[in-house]
Write a protein that holds these residues in place. Structure first.
Motif, PDB file in Angstrom:
ATOM      1  N   TRP A 150      44.263   8.636 -24.100  1.00  0.00           N
ATOM      2  CA  TRP A 150      44.001  10.052 -23.777  1.00  0.00           C
ATOM      3  C   TRP A 150      44.599  11.042 -24.777  1.00  0.00           C
ATOM      4  O   TRP A 150      44.189  12.203 -24.821  1.00  0.00           O
ATOM      5  CB  TRP A 150      44.556  10.391 -22.387  1.00  0.00           C
ATOM      6  CG  TRP A 150      43.750   9.834 -21.248  1.00  0.00           C
ATOM      7  CD1 TRP A 150      44.134   8.861 -20.376  1.00  0.00           C
ATOM      8  CD2 TRP A 150      42.424  10.218 -20.854  1.00  0.00           C
ATOM      9  NE1 TRP A 150      43.141   8.613 -19.469  1.00  0.00           N
ATOM     10  CE2 TRP A 150      42.072   9.437 -19.734  1.00  0.00           C
ATOM     11  CE3 TRP A 150      41.496  11.146 -21.339  1.00  0.00           C
ATOM     12  CZ2 TRP A 150      40.846   9.545 -19.100  1.00  0.00           C
ATOM     13  CZ3 TRP A 150      40.271  11.265 -20.694  1.00  0.00           C
ATOM     14  CH2 TRP A 150      39.958  10.464 -19.584  1.00  0.00           C
ATOM     15  N   PHE A 151      45.639  10.587 -25.521  1.00  0.00           N
ATOM     16  CA  PHE A 151      46.373  11.556 -26.347  1.00  0.00           C
ATOM     17  C   PHE A 151      46.362  11.191 -27.824  1.00  0.00           C
ATOM     18  O   PHE A 151      46.354  10.015 -28.190  1.00  0.00           O
ATOM     19  CB  PHE A 151      47.834  11.640 -25.882  1.00  0.00           C
ATOM     20  CG  PHE A 151      47.999  12.245 -24.524  1.00  0.00           C
ATOM     21  CD1 PHE A 151      48.252  13.599 -24.379  1.00  0.00           C
ATOM     22  CD2 PHE A 151      47.889  11.457 -23.381  1.00  0.00           C
ATOM     23  CE1 PHE A 151      48.399  14.165 -23.112  1.00  0.00           C
ATOM     24  CE2 PHE A 151      48.031  12.005 -22.115  1.00  0.00           C
ATOM     25  CZ  PHE A 151      48.281  13.363 -21.981  1.00  0.00           C
ATOM     26  N   LYS A 152      46.445  12.238 -28.681  1.00  0.00           N
ATOM     27  CA  LYS A 152      46.609  12.019 -30.113  1.00  0.00           C
ATOM     28  C   LYS A 152      48.087  11.765 -30.379  1.00  0.00           C
ATOM     29  O   LYS A 152      48.961  12.180 -29.606  1.00  0.00           O
ATOM     30  CB  LYS A 152      46.162  13.270 -30.870  1.00  0.00           C
ATOM     31  CG  LYS A 152      44.682  13.549 -30.702  1.00  0.00           C
ATOM     32  CD  LYS A 152      44.086  14.114 -31.971  1.00  0.00           C
ATOM     33  CE  LYS A 152      42.637  13.707 -32.033  1.00  0.00           C
ATOM     34  NZ  LYS A 152      41.716  14.634 -32.461  1.00  0.00           N
ATOM     35  N   GLU A 153      48.354  11.102 -31.524  1.00  0.00           N
ATOM     36  CA  GLU A 153      49.740  10.689 -31.812  1.00  0.00           C
ATOM     37  C   GLU A 153      50.711  11.881 -31.837  1.00  0.00           C
ATOM     38  O   GLU A 153      51.809  11.813 -31.293  1.00  0.00           O
ATOM     39  CB  GLU A 153      49.778   9.935 -33.140  1.00  0.00           C
ATOM     40  CG  GLU A 153      51.096   9.219 -33.339  1.00  0.00           C
ATOM     41  CD  GLU A 153      51.073   8.300 -34.549  1.00  0.00           C
ATOM     42  OE1 GLU A 153      50.269   7.357 -34.544  1.00  0.00           O
ATOM     43  OE2 GLU A 153      51.857   8.558 -35.490  1.00  0.00           O
ATOM     44  N   MET A 212      43.041  14.738 -24.612  1.00  0.00           N
ATOM     45  CA  MET A 212      41.624  14.816 -24.994  1.00  0.00           C
ATOM     46  C   MET A 212      40.725  14.811 -23.755  1.00  0.00           C
ATOM     47  O   MET A 212      39.520  14.596 -23.839  1.00  0.00           O
ATOM     48  CB  MET A 212      41.259  13.626 -25.903  1.00  0.00           C
ATOM     49  CG  MET A 212      42.066  13.567 -27.174  1.00  0.00           C
ATOM     50  SD  MET A 212      41.813  15.027 -28.197  1.00  0.00           S
ATOM     51  CE  MET A 212      40.162  14.730 -28.785  1.00  0.00           C
ATOM     52  N   TRP A 213      41.332  15.025 -22.598  1.00  0.00           N
ATOM     53  CA  TRP A 213      40.583  15.075 -21.320  1.00  0.00           C
ATOM     54  C   TRP A 213      39.619  16.254 -21.369  1.00  0.00           C
ATOM     55  O   TRP A 213      40.031  17.374 -21.690  1.00  0.00           O
ATOM     56  CB  TRP A 213      41.599  15.253 -20.188  1.00  0.00           C
ATOM     57  CG  TRP A 213      41.078  15.233 -18.784  1.00  0.00           C
ATOM     58  CD1 TRP A 213      40.306  16.167 -18.172  1.00  0.00           C
ATOM     59  CD2 TRP A 213      41.341  14.226 -17.795  1.00  0.00           C
ATOM     60  NE1 TRP A 213      40.068  15.804 -16.865  1.00  0.00           N
ATOM     61  CE2 TRP A 213      40.694  14.616 -16.604  1.00  0.00           C
ATOM     62  CE3 TRP A 213      42.069  13.025 -17.788  1.00  0.00           C
ATOM     63  CZ2 TRP A 213      40.743  13.869 -15.431  1.00  0.00           C
ATOM     64  CZ3 TRP A 213      42.122  12.275 -16.612  1.00  0.00           C
ATOM     65  CH2 TRP A 213      41.464  12.699 -15.451  1.00  0.00           C
ATOM     66  N   PRO A 220      37.342  11.694 -14.980  1.00  0.00           N
ATOM     67  CA  PRO A 220      38.104  11.405 -16.195  1.00  0.00           C
ATOM     68  C   PRO A 220      37.144  11.131 -17.349  1.00  0.00           C
ATOM     69  O   PRO A 220      36.391  10.179 -17.302  1.00  0.00           O
ATOM     70  CB  PRO A 220      38.882  10.136 -15.817  1.00  0.00           C
ATOM     71  CG  PRO A 220      38.820  10.049 -14.343  1.00  0.00           C
ATOM     72  CD  PRO A 220      37.559  10.721 -13.923  1.00  0.00           C
ATOM     73  N   GLN A 221      37.177  11.988 -18.332  1.00  0.00           N
ATOM     74  CA  GLN A 221      36.198  11.891 -19.411  1.00  0.00           C
ATOM     75  C   GLN A 221      36.795  12.433 -20.702  1.00  0.00           C
ATOM     76  O   GLN A 221      37.380  13.521 -20.693  1.00  0.00           O
ATOM     77  CB  GLN A 221      34.988  12.746 -19.003  1.00  0.00           C
ATOM     78  CG  GLN A 221      33.712  12.350 -19.657  1.00  0.00           C
ATOM     79  CD  GLN A 221      32.560  13.184 -19.109  1.00  0.00           C
ATOM     80  OE1 GLN A 221      32.552  13.613 -17.950  1.00  0.00           O
ATOM     81  NE2 GLN A 221      31.589  13.446 -19.942  1.00  0.00           N
ATOM     82  N   LYS A 231      37.464  17.973 -28.705  1.00  0.00           N
ATOM     83  CA  LYS A 231      38.515  18.887 -28.240  1.00  0.00           C
ATOM     84  C   LYS A 231      39.672  18.961 -29.242  1.00  0.00           C
ATOM     85  O   LYS A 231      40.061  17.948 -29.833  1.00  0.00           O
ATOM     86  CB  LYS A 231      39.023  18.383 -26.890  1.00  0.00           C
ATOM     87  CG  LYS A 231      40.096  19.247 -26.263  1.00  0.00           C
ATOM     88  CD  LYS A 231      40.362  18.778 -24.854  1.00  0.00           C
ATOM     89  CE  LYS A 231      41.640  19.364 -24.309  1.00  0.00           C
ATOM     90  NZ  LYS A 231      41.955  18.805 -22.983  1.00  0.00           N
ATOM     91  N   LYS A 232      40.234  20.162 -29.378  1.00  0.00           N
ATOM     92  CA  LYS A 232      41.450  20.305 -30.171  1.00  0.00           C
ATOM     93  C   LYS A 232      42.584  20.420 -29.156  1.00  0.00           C
ATOM     94  O   LYS A 232      42.713  21.434 -28.474  1.00  0.00           O
ATOM     95  CB  LYS A 232      41.355  21.575 -31.021  1.00  0.00           C
ATOM     96  CG  LYS A 232      42.386  21.617 -32.110  1.00  0.00           C
ATOM     97  CD  LYS A 232      42.110  22.788 -33.050  1.00  0.00           C
ATOM     98  CE  LYS A 232      43.219  22.959 -34.067  1.00  0.00           C
ATOM     99  NZ  LYS A 232      44.513  23.285 -33.514  1.00  0.00           N
TER     100      LYS A 232
END
Ligand SMILES: C[S@@+](CC[C@H](N)C(=O)[O-])C[C@H]1O[C@@H](n2cnc3c(N)ncnc32)[C@H](O)[C@@H]1O
Length: 420
Positions: free
Chosen positions: A139-142, A182-183, A190-191, A196-197
């Motif tokens: 779900w998340f960027k580093e 990035m939800w 949940p997608q 998305k930024k």
């Protein structure tokens, strides 16, 4: 409208009652500190208390077994009542506990500064990143993972474990998870949104802190007792009655998968390694392993009728509905048991439709109440105006934001019953 033990009324023709439609005062900011699906309007609790007191009931303890994010909890304590509540979802009880406390502004600021100080000093190692739950990495960027790890460590490092201030900051942390991930924004499923930024962690946390601090400033100091339990209400042992008034909105059948919707918070706050385990016991979930025959045998007449009609369209849905109706039947018995004599219960519930099968939840509820011994049952209707989630469904009954689709939850019922 008085029911007089007759459930064969036309629920559609029950008139909308203005009294339950709008509040007399603006909602406190505290109700907006954390998003929550199917949260009900705050004024319902105030009106329910007025209604019960006008009826001659002395309201000391208010109960809500499906307390969600603590709407009833907050309003009951604001009205000087004691509150007992439960919810099976740990994210719900975290928010509800946070909302039913009052905080010293200077202490909030002090902890906020300490957290930021620790945040600046904190380094996250490659190992910390490697050990992060795979689902979080999905779900998340580093960059966001690193900053959220730093923030989480700093919160735990800065505030004593048993302090109510810890819940306050963990709630703040929880509410910045969706924007920093990035939800898909505002999605009820949940997608991922590949375009998305994700928001900046610290900027969002600071904004969230301001919102919560201002909300707290509106809150009067109160001396009410509050007990909120993270339990499956169906497993609660009720040795003796303890509530004068119940104000609650039960889950709807297979509408929201609360465990899935809160997965970012449950994973980050270490409530579970696998959010799917939290579906267990959650009333209305589609994912129960059920004994259909056993459930079907326990259904009341309305439940049986709906499940039978669903079975012809979709067997899986029929099984979930059967489990849901049995769970609701048990809920009503337990609600009755927890009420003191002369106590009043108020349920907010809506009807739905699935593949053209009308799911008359309100009728089922009324039948449960009659069978359990509730008397003087009254039913009225209200318009739904401020649900966060979309009221639209596509032709398969799935949520959609397409406004040309069928609107399902435009109205809901208020069902009130008394224990003699
Ligand atoms: C319609 S929501 C209540 C929302 C609440 N009125 C509010 O304003 O936030 C229903 C709640 O029931 C909870 N729930 C579902 N099954 C439960 C169970 N077996 N025991 C306790 N709570 C449960 C869900 O987690 C959800 O928070």
């Amino acid at each position: 409208m008085q029911i007089n033990n007759n459930i064969n009324i036309d629920f559609d023709s029950i008139p909308i009652e203005e009294f339950w439609n709008t509040g007399d005062v603006k909602e406190n900011k505290m109700h907006r500190i954390h998003s929550y699906p199917a949260k009900f309007p705050a004024f319902i609790t105030n009106k329910a208390i007025d209604y019960a007191e006008n009826y001659g009931l002395k309201v000391d303890w208010v109960g809500d077994m499906f307390c969600g994010c603590g709407t009833t909890a907050f309003e009951a304590t604001r009205n000087g009542k004691n509150f007992w509540g439960s919810d099976i979802n740990p994210v719900a009880t975290l928010i509800a506990k946070t909302k039913s406390q009052v905080y010293k502004d200077s202490t909030l600021n002090k902890y906020y500064d300490i957290i930021l100080n620790n945040y600046r000093k904190k380094n996250v190692s490659k190992n910390d990143l490697l050990e992060t739950n795979e689902r979080i990495k999905y779900w998340f960027k580093e960059e966001q993972i690193i900053n959220l790890l730093k923030l989480k460590y700093s919160i735990y490092q800065s505030i004593p474990q048993k302090s109510k201030y810890l819940n306050f900051f963990l709630t703040a942390f929880s509410n910045i998870l969706k924007p920093t991930s990035m939800w898909l924004t505002k999605s009820i499923k949940p997608q991922l949104d590949p375009n998305k930024k994700p928001a900046n962690v610290l900027t969002n946390f600071s904004r969230q802190f301001d919102i919560m601090r201002l909300a707290n400033q509106e809150n009067d100091n109160n001396k009410s007792q509050v007990r909120i339990e993270n339990i499956n209400f169906l497993n609660k042992k009720i040795k003796k009655p303890f509530a004068d008034l119940i104000v609650t909105s039960p889950p709807y059948v297979t509408s929201y998968e609360y465990a899935d919707l809160h997965q970012l918070s449950t994973l980050w706050l270490d409530f579970t390694n696998d959010y799917k385990t939290l579906r267990e016991g959650s009333i209305g979930s589609l994912y129960h392993n059920t004994d259909f025959i056993k459930d079907a045998k326990q259904l009341n007449k309305t439940g049986e009728d709906i499940v039978f009609r669903l079975y012809n369209k979709d067997k899986r849905k029929a099984r979930s509905a059967a489990k849901y109706f049995v769970d609701m039947q048990n809920t009503i018995v337990k609600s009755y048991n927890m009420l003191n004599n002369n106590g009043i219960a108020l349920f907010v519930i809506g009807n739905t439709e699935y593949k053209s099968v009308k799911i008359n939840n309100a009728k089922h509820l009324v039948e449960c109440m009659i069978n359990t011994g509730f008397t003087d049952i009254e039913i009225t209707k209200r318009k739904i105006s401020n649900k966060i989630l979309t009221p639209y469904r596509d032709k398969n009954g799935k949520f959609t934001t397409d406004k040309s689709s069928r609107k399902v939850y435009a109205e809901e019922f208020i069902v009130i019953g008394k224990k003699e």
